[in-house]
Design a protein around this motif. Structure first.
Motif, PDB file in Angstrom:
ATOM      1  N   VAL A 114       0.879  -1.226  -0.259  1.00 56.38           N
ATOM      2  CA  VAL A 114       0.296   0.342  -0.031  1.00 56.38           C
ATOM      3  C   VAL A 114       0.536   1.055   0.206  1.00 56.38           C
ATOM      4  O   VAL A 114       0.288   2.054   0.344  1.00 56.38           O
ATOM      5  CB  VAL A 114      -1.145   0.111   1.547  1.00 56.38           C
ATOM      6  CG1 VAL A 114      -2.102  -1.062   1.576  1.00 56.38           C
ATOM      7  CG2 VAL A 114      -0.272   0.059   2.350  1.00 56.38           C
ATOM      8  N   GLY A 143       2.218   3.238  -2.664  1.00 54.23           N
ATOM      9  CA  GLY A 143       1.484   3.599  -3.614  1.00 54.23           C
ATOM     10  C   GLY A 143       1.060   5.700  -3.699  1.00 54.23           C
ATOM     11  O   GLY A 143       0.860   4.977  -2.654  1.00 54.23           O
ATOM     12  N   LEU A 149      -4.165  -6.656  -3.063  1.00 49.50           N
ATOM     13  CA  LEU A 149      -3.784  -5.054  -3.852  1.00 49.50           C
ATOM     14  C   LEU A 149      -5.680  -5.125  -2.855  1.00 49.50           C
ATOM     15  O   LEU A 149      -6.539  -4.978  -3.640  1.00 49.50           O
ATOM     16  CB  LEU A 149      -3.886  -4.403  -4.938  1.00 49.50           C
ATOM     17  CG  LEU A 149      -2.756  -5.668  -6.099  1.00 49.50           C
ATOM     18  CD1 LEU A 149      -2.680  -5.013  -6.101  1.00 49.50           C
ATOM     19  CD2 LEU A 149      -1.492  -5.079  -4.715  1.00 49.50           C
TER      20      LEU A 149
END
Ligand code: UTP
Length: 298
Positions: free
Chosen positions: A12, A14, A132
């Protein structure tokens, strides 16, 4: 005996640029579908699949995510005082036991592959899941649970896959199918974000994986793939055809929402809202009225 899958990595780290300015201060994974953050849906799915350890690969500005899993004693006391037992139970279900959750920093957003590699020491020498959280999957049996059951048959490496329209292949990793066995397909190639004319199929990889620890070795070489990032797809593709590994695609049963995109997030909000008994009538009434008035205005 195959080793059980008990650890999941949640990359996580990004930047979440598609949701700016919101993601300037709110991590994408904390954004809510109805009344629960995206990450809660992912955690629930993992628990159903038998996952016991949750490893988050984070970056600067993700504090809200860590706070979310913490115990909130003042809030719990208040709810207790007011006899709000139902809310208290909902709140407690979000707490993580000490040692159940780990956070590790990815210092530079060098891609999904690099994010996974950052967690290598916490996973060690066992198969692991990658989830994700911005891919939210509505399913009768949670997607990762379906995959763990299929993986018990196949071993190797498994990626969740779904059919996408041909013009959309350039948004996904796409599978080149060797043998199609229905819900499980044996893979002979993987192409990251191909143009429709180069796509070997329209079976696209989405954000659920079960991987062997060999993937960390492959990532060790830190190859740079499409877009200058370290691609997870490339590290998985290296396992294709290996006797002790192999790569399988899994056609899950369920509906996937791409909550990393605005349109997908809005669709998920409507779908999850309609799925809730206490909201359905109101929301359905509103949507019907809205559509009727838009039609009348045409
Ligand atoms: P995305 O491609 O959706 O990127 O990453 P993003 O930064 O989250 O969002 P946009 O495209 O800028 O809006 C897929 C997943 O990989 C993680 C992301 O956090 C997301 O869960 N990721 C990506 C990392 O953890 N590190 C990276 O370097 C890149």
């Amino acid at each position: 005996m195959r080793k059980k899958v008990t650890k999941a990595i949640f990359p996580v780290a990004g930047l979440g640029t598609r949701f700016l300015p919101a993601t300037k201060s709110v991590p994408k994974e904390i954004m809510t579908l109805v009344d629960r953050p995206l990450v809660q849906y992912a955690i629930d799915e993992c628990r159903a699949a038998g996952i016991k350890e949750f490893i988050f690969v984070t970056s600067r500005g993700k504090g809200a995510l860590e706070d979310y899993f913490d115990v909130a004693p003042t809030l719990e006391q208040e709810l207790q005082k007011k006899d709000k037992t139902e809310l208290l139970e909902i709140l407690k279900a979000t707490n993580m036991d000490s040692g159940e959750i780990a956070y590790i920093r990815q210092h530079k957003a060098l891609g999904l592959g690099h994010a996974i590699w950052c967690a290598r020491r916490l996973v060690g020498d066992e198969p692991f899941a990658v989830v994700l959280p911005d891919d939210v999957i509505a399913a009768e049996k949670p997607c990762l649970q379906q995959m763990v059951e299929a993986y018990e048959e196949t071993g190797g490496n498994m990626v969740a896959a779904m059919e996408v329209p041909t013009e959309k292949t350039k948004s996904y990793g796409v599978l080149d199918v060797d043998e199609d066995m229905g819900s499980i397909v044996k893979v002979k190639g993987m192409v990251e974000k191909p143009e429709p004319e180069d796509a070997p199929s329209n079976l696209a990889v989405i954000g659920r994986y079960i991987l062997s620890p060999q993937i960390f070795e492959n990532l060790n070489q830190k190859k740079t793939g499409a877009g200058g990032e370290i691609q997870l797809t490339d590290a998985i593709a290296e396992e294709i055809g290996k006797d002790d590994g192999g790569v399988y695609g899994f056609r899950f049963r369920g509906q996937r929402f791409d909550c990393g995109s605005k349109s997908g997030f809005l669709q998920a909000t409507v779908a999850f809202g309609l799925a809730r008994d206490e909201l359905r009538d109101d929301l359905e009434g509103y949507l019907t009225e809205l559509m009727a008035s838009r039609k009348a205005a045409e």
